[in-house]
Design a protein around this motif. Sequence first.
Motif, PDB file in Angstrom:
ATOM      1  N   GLY A 115       0.815  -1.204   0.000  1.00 20.58           N
ATOM      2  CA  GLY A 115       0.000   0.000   0.000  1.00 20.58           C
ATOM      3  C   GLY A 115       0.842   1.244   0.000  1.00 20.58           C
ATOM      4  N   LEU A 116       0.179   2.364   0.311  1.00 17.36           N
ATOM      5  CA  LEU A 116       0.834   3.666   0.352  1.00 17.36           C
ATOM      6  C   LEU A 116       1.036   4.068   1.804  1.00 17.36           C
ATOM      7  CD1 LEU A 116       1.759   6.338  -0.991  1.00 17.36           C
ATOM      8  CD2 LEU A 116      -0.649   7.060  -0.913  1.00 17.36           C
ATOM      9  N   VAL A 117       2.248   4.486   2.144  1.00 18.66           N
ATOM     10  CA  VAL A 117       2.560   4.890   3.515  1.00 18.66           C
ATOM     11  C   VAL A 117       3.531   6.054   3.475  1.00 18.66           C
ATOM     12  CG1 VAL A 117       4.473   3.245   3.709  1.00 18.66           C
ATOM     13  CG2 VAL A 117       3.286   4.003   5.777  1.00 18.66           C
ATOM     14  N   GLN A 118       3.474   6.900   4.491  1.00 15.83           N
ATOM     15  CA  GLN A 118       4.411   8.018   4.568  1.00 15.83           C
ATOM     16  C   GLN A 118       5.769   7.545   5.083  1.00 15.83           C
ATOM     17  OE1 GLN A 118       2.477  11.033   6.994  1.00 15.83           O
ATOM     18  NE2 GLN A 118       1.764  12.094   5.143  1.00 15.83           N
ATOM     19  N   ALA A 119       6.784   8.280   4.730  1.00 13.62           N
ATOM     20  CA  ALA A 119       8.125   7.970   5.219  1.00 13.62           C
ATOM     21  C   ALA A 119       8.127   7.915   6.742  1.00 13.62           C
ATOM     22  CB  ALA A 119       9.116   9.012   4.724  1.00 13.62           C
ATOM     23  N   GLY A 120       8.808   6.915   7.275  1.00 11.09           N
ATOM     24  CA  GLY A 120       8.836   6.701   8.709  1.00 11.09           C
ATOM     25  C   GLY A 120       7.771   5.752   9.206  1.00 11.09           C
ATOM     26  N   GLY A 121       6.824   5.423   8.346  1.00  9.29           N
ATOM     27  CA  GLY A 121       5.742   4.528   8.713  1.00  9.29           C
ATOM     28  C   GLY A 121       6.114   3.063   8.591  1.00  9.29           C
ATOM     29  N   SER A 122       5.105   2.212   8.795  1.00  9.86           N
ATOM     30  CA  SER A 122       5.318   0.759   8.783  1.00  9.86           C
ATOM     31  C   SER A 122       4.273   0.069   7.923  1.00  9.86           C
ATOM     32  CB  SER A 122       5.231   0.197  10.204  1.00  9.86           C
ATOM     33  OG  SER A 122       6.237   0.731  11.036  1.00  9.86           O
ATOM     34  N   LEU A 123       4.671  -1.068   7.386  1.00 14.02           N
ATOM     35  CA  LEU A 123       3.768  -1.978   6.693  1.00 14.02           C
ATOM     36  C   LEU A 123       4.179  -3.399   7.026  1.00 14.02           C
ATOM     37  CD1 LEU A 123       3.386  -0.559   3.047  1.00 14.02           C
ATOM     38  CD2 LEU A 123       1.592  -0.714   4.775  1.00 14.02           C
ATOM     39  N   ARG A 124       3.215  -4.302   6.966  1.00 19.72           N
ATOM     40  CA  ARG A 124       3.507  -5.723   7.161  1.00 19.72           C
ATOM     41  C   ARG A 124       3.005  -6.483   5.942  1.00 19.72           C
ATOM     42  NH1 ARG A 124       0.702 -10.192  11.025  1.00 19.72           N
ATOM     43  NH2 ARG A 124       2.539 -11.414  11.602  1.00 19.72           N
ATOM     44  N   LEU A 125       3.925  -7.070   5.212  1.00 15.87           N
ATOM     45  CA  LEU A 125       3.579  -7.889   4.068  1.00 15.87           C
ATOM     46  C   LEU A 125       3.390  -9.335   4.504  1.00 15.87           C
ATOM     47  CD1 LEU A 125       6.078  -6.558   1.360  1.00 15.87           C
ATOM     48  CD2 LEU A 125       3.831  -5.655   2.027  1.00 15.87           C
ATOM     49  N   SER A 126       2.451  -9.997   3.856  1.00 18.67           N
ATOM     50  CA  SER A 126       2.225 -11.423   4.090  1.00 18.67           C
ATOM     51  C   SER A 126       2.333 -12.169   2.774  1.00 18.67           C
ATOM     52  CB  SER A 126       0.837 -11.661   4.692  1.00 18.67           C
ATOM     53  OG  SER A 126       0.691 -11.015   5.937  1.00 18.67           O
ATOM     54  N   CYS A 127       2.703 -13.425   2.864  1.00 21.13           N
ATOM     55  CA  CYS A 127       2.780 -14.273   1.673  1.00 21.13           C
ATOM     56  C   CYS A 127       2.249 -15.637   2.062  1.00 21.13           C
ATOM     57  CB  CYS A 127       4.213 -14.367   1.176  1.00 21.13           C
ATOM     58  SG  CYS A 127       4.432 -15.521  -0.191  1.00 21.13           S
ATOM     59  N   ALA A 128       1.117 -16.001   1.460  1.00 18.38           N
ATOM     60  CA  ALA A 128       0.501 -17.296   1.722  1.00 18.38           C
ATOM     61  C   ALA A 128       0.902 -18.275   0.629  1.00 18.38           C
ATOM     62  CB  ALA A 128      -1.014 -17.149   1.770  1.00 18.38           C
ATOM     63  N   ALA A 129       1.300 -19.469   1.035  1.00 17.78           N
ATOM     64  CA  ALA A 129       1.801 -20.455   0.080  1.00 17.78           C
ATOM     65  C   ALA A 129       1.002 -21.738   0.153  1.00 17.78           C
ATOM     66  CB  ALA A 129       3.267 -20.755   0.368  1.00 17.78           C
ATOM     67  N   TYR A 154       6.116 -13.554   6.580  1.00 16.89           N
ATOM     68  CA  TYR A 154       5.811 -12.137   6.776  1.00 16.89           C
ATOM     69  C   TYR A 154       7.071 -11.291   6.576  1.00 16.89           C
ATOM     70  CZ  TYR A 154       1.940 -14.381   9.221  1.00 16.89           C
ATOM     71  OH  TYR A 154       0.870 -15.180   9.545  1.00 16.89           O
ATOM     72  N   LEU A 155       6.845 -10.043   6.226  1.00 21.73           N
ATOM     73  CA  LEU A 155       7.924  -9.059   6.198  1.00 21.73           C
ATOM     74  C   LEU A 155       7.411  -7.807   6.902  1.00 21.73           C
ATOM     75  CD1 LEU A 155      10.837  -8.533   5.173  1.00 21.73           C
ATOM     76  CD2 LEU A 155       9.793  -7.333   3.236  1.00 21.73           C
ATOM     77  N   GLN A 156       7.882  -7.593   8.116  1.00 28.66           N
ATOM     78  CA  GLN A 156       7.545  -6.391   8.863  1.00 28.66           C
ATOM     79  C   GLN A 156       8.517  -5.298   8.456  1.00 28.66           C
ATOM     80  OE1 GLN A 156       5.016  -5.737  11.103  1.00 28.66           O
ATOM     81  NE2 GLN A 156       5.768  -3.627  11.064  1.00 28.66           N
ATOM     82  N   MET A 157       7.977  -4.202   7.946  1.00 26.10           N
ATOM     83  CA  MET A 157       8.812  -3.115   7.442  1.00 26.10           C
ATOM     84  C   MET A 157       8.559  -1.865   8.272  1.00 26.10           C
ATOM     85  SD  MET A 157       8.411  -3.722   3.331  1.00 26.10           S
ATOM     86  CE  MET A 157       6.705  -3.206   3.314  1.00 26.10           C
ATOM     87  N   ASP A 158       9.555  -1.429   8.998  1.00 25.72           N
ATOM     88  CA  ASP A 158       9.471  -0.240   9.836  1.00 25.72           C
ATOM     89  C   ASP A 158      10.420   0.839   9.319  1.00 25.72           C
ATOM     90  OD1 ASP A 158       9.358  -2.527  12.590  1.00 25.72           O
ATOM     91  OD2 ASP A 158       7.654  -1.514  11.651  1.00 25.72           O
ATOM     92  N   SER A 159      10.192   2.059   9.779  1.00 21.88           N
ATOM     93  CA  SER A 159      11.036   3.198   9.380  1.00 21.88           C
ATOM     94  C   SER A 159      11.198   3.254   7.872  1.00 21.88           C
ATOM     95  CB  SER A 159      12.407   3.101  10.063  1.00 21.88           C
ATOM     96  OG  SER A 159      12.282   3.059  11.465  1.00 21.88           O
ATOM     97  N   VAL A 211       4.458  -1.507  -2.904  1.00 25.39           N
ATOM     98  CA  VAL A 211       4.698  -0.694  -1.708  1.00 25.39           C
ATOM     99  C   VAL A 211       5.167   0.676  -2.179  1.00 25.39           C
ATOM    100  CG1 VAL A 211       6.134  -0.371   0.331  1.00 25.39           C
ATOM    101  CG2 VAL A 211       5.217  -2.644  -0.215  1.00 25.39           C
ATOM    102  N   THR A 212       4.471   1.712  -1.751  1.00 25.39           N
ATOM    103  CA  THR A 212       4.832   3.074  -2.120  1.00 25.39           C
ATOM    104  C   THR A 212       5.023   3.897  -0.854  1.00 25.39           C
ATOM    105  OG1 THR A 212       3.556   2.925  -4.172  1.00 25.39           O
ATOM    106  CG2 THR A 212       4.186   5.124  -3.426  1.00 25.39           C
ATOM    107  N   VAL A 213       6.198   4.500  -0.721  1.00 26.56           N
ATOM    108  CA  VAL A 213       6.517   5.310   0.447  1.00 26.56           C
ATOM    109  C   VAL A 213       6.650   6.757  -0.004  1.00 26.56           C
ATOM    110  CG1 VAL A 213       8.061   5.636   2.395  1.00 26.56           C
ATOM    111  CG2 VAL A 213       7.727   3.344   1.433  1.00 26.56           C
ATOM    112  N   SER A 214       5.792   7.617   0.515  1.00 27.67           N
ATOM    113  CA  SER A 214       5.825   9.025   0.129  1.00 27.67           C
ATOM    114  C   SER A 214       6.711   9.814   1.091  1.00 27.67           C
ATOM    115  CB  SER A 214       4.419   9.607   0.130  1.00 27.67           C
ATOM    116  OG  SER A 214       3.867   9.559   1.426  1.00 27.67           O
ATOM    117  N   SER A 215       7.340  10.844   0.552  1.00 32.06           N
ATOM    118  CA  SER A 215       8.245  11.661   1.371  1.00 32.06           C
ATOM    119  C   SER A 215       7.500  12.802   2.050  1.00 32.06           C
ATOM    120  CB  SER A 215       9.369  12.212   0.505  1.00 32.06           C
ATOM    121  OG  SER A 215       8.829  12.962  -0.569  1.00 32.06           O
TER     122      SER A 215
END
Length: 122
Positions: free
Chosen positions: A10-24, A80-85, A118-122
């Motif tokens: 999704g779209l998140v601002q810089a410094g934010g977090s996202l959690r990606l999942s992958c089901a197999a 999962y991929l937890q993405m912070d900062s 994944v889109t990170v806006s400044s």
Amino acid sequence: QVPLVESGGGLVQAGGSLRLSCAASGRTFVGKALGWFRQAPGKEREFVATISWSGSITYYADSVKGRFTISRNNAKNTVYLQMDSLKPEDTAVYYCAAGGSVDRTSERYPYWGQGTQVTVSS
């Protein structure tokens, strides 16, 4: 049947977090190492992180070390991929992949998902 299906982008601002999942599916998950790769517009696909079947071995790209965390739930056939900062330079399509062993090389992973943006806006 698509072997791997990513979600959580999704779209998140810089410094934010996202959690990606992958089901197999079971065939592409049991006993396999799982990896995350990404590809930004105009750039080659690059390694992000990988995790062994047991979860005891993980490798990260230097660019994400300390900010991203890979994990897996073998009972749910999910990685999962937890993405912070997050930074604008993290903007890319993120792909999940399954292979025989932990490796930073995309060619070592025969099974791939279709990717999530994944889109990170400044």
